[in-house]
Structures are given as C-alpha cells and as structure tokens.
Design a protein around this motif. Structure first.
Motif, PDB file in Angstrom:
ATOM      1  N   LEU A   1      30.128 -36.123 -55.133  1.00 58.89           N
ATOM      2  CA  LEU A   1      29.851 -37.494 -55.950  1.00 58.89           C
ATOM      3  C   LEU A   1      29.181 -38.762 -55.264  1.00 58.89           C
ATOM      4  O   LEU A   1      29.943 -38.944 -54.028  1.00 58.89           O
ATOM      5  N   PRO A   2      28.110 -39.022 -55.517  1.00 58.14           N
ATOM      6  CA  PRO A   2      27.438 -40.127 -54.615  1.00 58.14           C
ATOM      7  C   PRO A   2      28.154 -41.576 -54.881  1.00 58.14           C
ATOM      8  O   PRO A   2      28.649 -41.823 -56.101  1.00 58.14           O
ATOM      9  N   VAL A   3      28.672 -42.192 -53.733  1.00 52.89           N
ATOM     10  CA  VAL A   3      29.380 -43.328 -54.048  1.00 52.89           C
ATOM     11  C   VAL A   3      29.048 -44.357 -53.042  1.00 52.89           C
ATOM     12  O   VAL A   3      28.434 -44.155 -51.997  1.00 52.89           O
ATOM     13  N   ASP A   4      29.775 -45.542 -52.966  1.00 56.75           N
ATOM     14  CA  ASP A   4      29.567 -46.578 -51.955  1.00 56.75           C
ATOM     15  C   ASP A   4      29.961 -46.112 -50.616  1.00 56.75           C
ATOM     16  O   ASP A   4      31.125 -45.572 -50.708  1.00 56.75           O
ATOM     17  N   GLY A   5      29.119 -46.269 -49.771  1.00 55.34           N
ATOM     18  CA  GLY A   5      29.259 -45.702 -48.521  1.00 55.34           C
ATOM     19  C   GLY A   5      30.418 -46.068 -47.647  1.00 55.34           C
ATOM     20  O   GLY A   5      31.390 -45.346 -47.361  1.00 55.34           O
ATOM     21  N   PRO A   6      30.459 -47.454 -47.614  1.00 60.62           N
ATOM     22  CA  PRO A   6      31.950 -47.777 -46.940  1.00 60.62           C
ATOM     23  C   PRO A   6      33.244 -47.601 -47.557  1.00 60.62           C
ATOM     24  O   PRO A   6      34.041 -47.346 -46.907  1.00 60.62           O
ATOM     25  N   THR A   7      33.437 -47.608 -48.992  1.00 57.05           N
ATOM     26  CA  THR A   7      34.534 -47.277 -49.513  1.00 57.05           C
ATOM     27  C   THR A   7      34.795 -45.774 -49.449  1.00 57.05           C
ATOM     28  O   THR A   7      36.061 -45.371 -48.984  1.00 57.05           O
ATOM     29  N   ASN A   8      33.582 -44.885 -49.343  1.00 55.86           N
ATOM     30  CA  ASN A   8      33.865 -43.310 -48.808  1.00 55.86           C
ATOM     31  C   ASN A   8      34.557 -43.166 -47.666  1.00 55.86           C
ATOM     32  O   ASN A   8      35.365 -42.203 -47.112  1.00 55.86           O
ATOM     33  N   SER A   9      33.798 -43.993 -46.288  1.00 55.73           N
ATOM     34  CA  SER A   9      34.221 -43.877 -45.113  1.00 55.73           C
ATOM     35  C   SER A   9      35.931 -44.266 -45.031  1.00 55.73           C
ATOM     36  O   SER A   9      36.677 -43.680 -44.221  1.00 55.73           O
ATOM     37  N   GLY A  10      36.189 -44.995 -45.929  1.00 51.53           N
ATOM     38  CA  GLY A  10      37.760 -45.532 -45.982  1.00 51.53           C
ATOM     39  C   GLY A  10      38.639 -44.530 -46.521  1.00 51.53           C
ATOM     40  O   GLY A  10      39.868 -44.176 -45.988  1.00 51.53           O
ATOM     41  N   LYS A  11      38.230 -43.571 -47.229  1.00 47.33           N
ATOM     42  CA  LYS A  11      38.937 -42.381 -47.934  1.00 47.33           C
ATOM     43  C   LYS A  11      39.061 -41.466 -46.750  1.00 47.33           C
ATOM     44  O   LYS A  11      40.346 -40.862 -46.620  1.00 47.33           O
ATOM     45  N   GLY A  12      38.163 -41.024 -45.700  1.00 49.37           N
ATOM     46  CA  GLY A  12      38.535 -39.827 -44.854  1.00 49.37           C
ATOM     47  C   GLY A  12      38.408 -38.457 -45.353  1.00 49.37           C
ATOM     48  O   GLY A  12      38.072 -38.141 -46.430  1.00 49.37           O
ATOM     49  N   ASP A  13      39.719 -38.026 -44.709  1.00 49.99           N
ATOM     50  CA  ASP A  13      40.199 -36.611 -45.266  1.00 49.99           C
ATOM     51  C   ASP A  13      41.290 -36.646 -46.125  1.00 49.99           C
ATOM     52  O   ASP A  13      42.227 -35.728 -46.326  1.00 49.99           O
ATOM     53  N   SER A  14      41.604 -37.947 -46.913  1.00 49.53           N
ATOM     54  CA  SER A  14      42.826 -38.044 -47.483  1.00 49.53           C
ATOM     55  C   SER A  14      42.824 -37.488 -48.646  1.00 49.53           C
ATOM     56  O   SER A  14      41.967 -37.236 -49.097  1.00 49.53           O
ATOM     57  N   GLY A  15      43.989 -36.871 -49.060  1.00 47.94           N
ATOM     58  CA  GLY A  15      44.382 -36.395 -50.462  1.00 47.94           C
ATOM     59  C   GLY A  15      44.803 -37.667 -51.407  1.00 47.94           C
ATOM     60  O   GLY A  15      44.853 -38.918 -51.051  1.00 47.94           O
ATOM     61  N   PRO A  16      45.014 -37.409 -52.655  1.00 46.60           N
ATOM     62  CA  PRO A  16      45.269 -38.478 -53.608  1.00 46.60           C
ATOM     63  C   PRO A  16      46.624 -39.162 -53.398  1.00 46.60           C
ATOM     64  O   PRO A  16      46.698 -40.362 -53.859  1.00 46.60           O
ATOM     65  N   ALA A  17      47.621 -38.649 -52.660  1.00 41.79           N
ATOM     66  CA  ALA A  17      48.714 -39.592 -52.161  1.00 41.79           C
ATOM     67  C   ALA A  17      48.511 -40.527 -51.414  1.00 41.79           C
ATOM     68  O   ALA A  17      49.236 -41.490 -51.310  1.00 41.79           O
ATOM     69  N   SER A  18      47.245 -40.421 -50.590  1.00 40.09           N
ATOM     70  CA  SER A  18      46.811 -41.412 -49.541  1.00 40.09           C
ATOM     71  C   SER A  18      45.819 -42.195 -49.928  1.00 40.09           C
ATOM     72  O   SER A  18      45.581 -43.268 -49.341  1.00 40.09           O
ATOM     73  N   TRP A  19      45.111 -41.850 -50.939  1.00 36.91           N
ATOM     74  CA  TRP A  19      43.758 -42.672 -51.162  1.00 36.91           C
ATOM     75  C   TRP A  19      43.257 -42.357 -52.752  1.00 36.91           C
ATOM     76  O   TRP A  19      43.452 -41.037 -53.076  1.00 36.91           O
ATOM     77  N   LEU A  20      42.976 -43.520 -53.422  1.00 26.95           N
ATOM     78  CA  LEU A  20      42.607 -43.500 -54.623  1.00 26.95           C
ATOM     79  C   LEU A  20      41.491 -44.452 -54.681  1.00 26.95           C
ATOM     80  O   LEU A  20      41.502 -45.555 -54.154  1.00 26.95           O
ATOM     81  N   PRO A  21      40.726 -44.028 -55.698  1.00 28.05           N
ATOM     82  CA  PRO A  21      39.394 -45.155 -55.843  1.00 28.05           C
ATOM     83  C   PRO A  21      40.014 -46.479 -56.307  1.00 28.05           C
ATOM     84  O   PRO A  21      40.862 -46.485 -56.882  1.00 28.05           O
ATOM     85  N   PRO A  22      39.293 -47.720 -55.719  1.00 29.41           N
ATOM     86  CA  PRO A  22      39.917 -49.037 -55.847  1.00 29.41           C
ATOM     87  C   PRO A  22      39.850 -49.364 -57.344  1.00 29.41           C
ATOM     88  O   PRO A  22      40.449 -50.100 -58.034  1.00 29.41           O
ATOM     89  N   ASN A  23      38.720 -48.716 -58.079  1.00 29.63           N
ATOM     90  CA  ASN A  23      38.481 -48.875 -59.358  1.00 29.63           C
ATOM     91  C   ASN A  23      39.564 -48.130 -60.328  1.00 29.63           C
ATOM     92  O   ASN A  23      39.261 -46.731 -60.465  1.00 29.63           O
ATOM     93  N   LYS A  24      40.667 -48.659 -60.655  1.00 30.92           N
ATOM     94  CA  LYS A  24      41.832 -48.195 -61.215  1.00 30.92           C
ATOM     95  C   LYS A  24      41.299 -47.383 -62.548  1.00 30.92           C
ATOM     96  O   LYS A  24      42.018 -46.171 -62.764  1.00 30.92           O
TER      97      LYS A  24
END
Length: 273
Positions: free
Chosen positions: A215-238
């Motif tokens: 999925l093409p997404v905002d670069g800085p936001t994606n960098s913040g995700k890293g290799d996290s699963g959903p328990a550790s990271w979810l999109p800011p857009n609820k």
C-alpha cells in the motif's frame, strides 16, 4: 363578501398538468439512478466528496478507496473503512480463523532473502512480468493525476495520493521519492519471525511483491511502523483501522502465516470483537 370566481377550463387544468410533470421528472430521476454503473463512475467502495478533501468516514475522495472485503487480490486501489455490521462480522470471522503463534527470533533476516526490491519477476502474483517494477505498479494503482516520465508508460514522476494511514492527500513528485513509501502491511521481518524463514525463495518473493500486501502511504508514517504487528502499531487514521487489520489478516491467511496472540486480539478489537 367577495364573489367566488369559477375556474376556466385552462386554469383548472394547471394543477393536473403540474402533477404530471412532477411525476414524469421523478420517474426519469429513478431511471437515471438505477442505470448508474458504479464501475463506470470510478467508485470502488467509498463515495468521495466534491471538493477533493477526504470523506468524513476516512475514505478517499473521488471513490479512490476499496473495501478489503471486495479486493481479495489487491489489484483495486486504496483502503476503504468498514462500517457496516455485516462487514465487521465478516472481518471478525476472517481474523478469528488465523493461527496464533509466538514471534520467533529475527536471526538471519535480510531484505534480500525476499528478492531484490520491487522485482517484476515474482511469478504467481498480479502485475508480475508486465514490464514495470512493483513500486510503479502500486503508484499507478492508487495514484490520481498520474504523470509518467517522457517516453515511458511505467515510470511515474508525479501524482496525487490519498494516504489512508493519515487521511491526507499528498502531492508527490519523484524528486522527493521518500515522501511516499510502499508499506508491506505484513512486514517482511514480521513474516520471517513467524515462519517465512523456512519458506522457499519463490514464496518469499511473492509476499514481498504481492499487491495484496502493498500500500502506497505517507513515508514518515510508514517509517514509524517499522516491523510492528497490529498490537504495536495501527494507522493514525482511526476509521481505516478495521480495514487495515482485515488486509493484514487476508495476507496472513493467503500465505498460511500465523500471527501473535496479542496481534489477533487487537485485530478483533478494531473490528468490534
């Protein structure tokens, strides 16, 4: 007392004529609505606002967002929120069927274990061997107002992207390439720790280039995700969080990849479980 005036035949006919005109207009309007083809209108699961801004429900403008439940192969653009009870129930059923396993060590992981980045030769996935690398395929799939490099029908130099992770529109140009990144929704490192380390090379290349997982997404936001699963990271857009975990679950199910217990719990919670 004012004398009552008798209506002339012409005057008496006016109300009747007005009723007929209104009835005709209503019938024409219904026919027009029924005849609209959603595919022809460019809608893929979410209606857009007329001013080009993001919809109130978190979807993309101009219908450039698709429900993951209607996008099993990942070839349709965007990520539309899941709002209906039936869709959320279907989401919970999909997530609930995932196998649970603990996350193993990262030992031996390397991006090259999944093939070189954005290869066009990963057989078995959509867009493979079409003469265009995976990154440009995805930008073309999700972008609007796409412009190609002179003489090319593949290399994109500018476009507008509705980023589902932040709900914002990004005016992207190739000279600032990292402003838009292609997210592996199930991160490659995550998959390595949950079983991909034992896969053959072909299967790893498929996961890395499968549009269902990209999925093409905002670069800085994606960098913040890293290799996290959903328990550790979810999109800011609820509003897109349930849709996000559904895509995560679709990829895991397709590749017979388990998820952690914490991730599955979080995924169910996002979809009302």
């Amino acid at each position: 007392m004012t004398a009552l005036r008798r209506n002339s035949p012409r005057t008496a006919a006016r109300p009747v004529l007005l009723v007929l005109v209104l009835a005709s207009a209503l019938l024409a309007g219904c026919d027009a609505i029924d005849s609209v083809d959603p595919a022809a209108s460019g809608s893929s699961g979410s209606s857009g606002s007329s001013d080009g801004s993001a919809d109130a429900d978190g979807g993309a403008p101009d219908g450039r967002a698709t429900s993951p439940l209607k996008n099993a192969d990942g070839t349709a653009p965007g990520l539309a929120p899941l709002t209906g009870d039936a869709d959320r129930a279907a989401a919970r059923k999909l997530i609930g069927a995932l196998e649970v396993k603990g996350r193993g060590p990262r030992t031996g992981y390397d991006r090259d274990e999944f093939g070189y980045a954005w290869m066009d030769s990963a057989d078995g996935v959509p867009f493979a061997r079409n003469g265009c690398d995976t990154r440009n395929d995805l930008l073309k799939r999700d972008g609007q107002d796409v412009e190609f490099r002179s003489g090319s029908t593949c290399v994109i130099v500018s476009m507008t992207l509705h980023d589902p992770y932040t709900g914002k529109d990004i005016a992207w140009k190739k000279k600032r390439a990292t402003a838009v990144q292609i997210d592996h929704m199930v991160p490659l490192s995550y998959s390595w720790q949950l079983g991909a380390a034992r896969w053959n090379e072909d299967k790893r290349e498929q996961l890395a280039n499968d549009p269902l997982n990209l999925l093409p997404v905002d670069g800085p936001t994606n960098s913040g995700k890293g290799d996290s699963g959903p328990a550790s990271w979810l999109p800011p857009n609820k509003p897109v969080r349930c849709a996000y975990v559904v895509r995560f679950a679709q990829v895991a199910a397709k590749y017979e990849l388990p998820v952690t217990g914490a991730d599955r719990k979080t995924m169910l919670t996002q979809c009302g479980g």
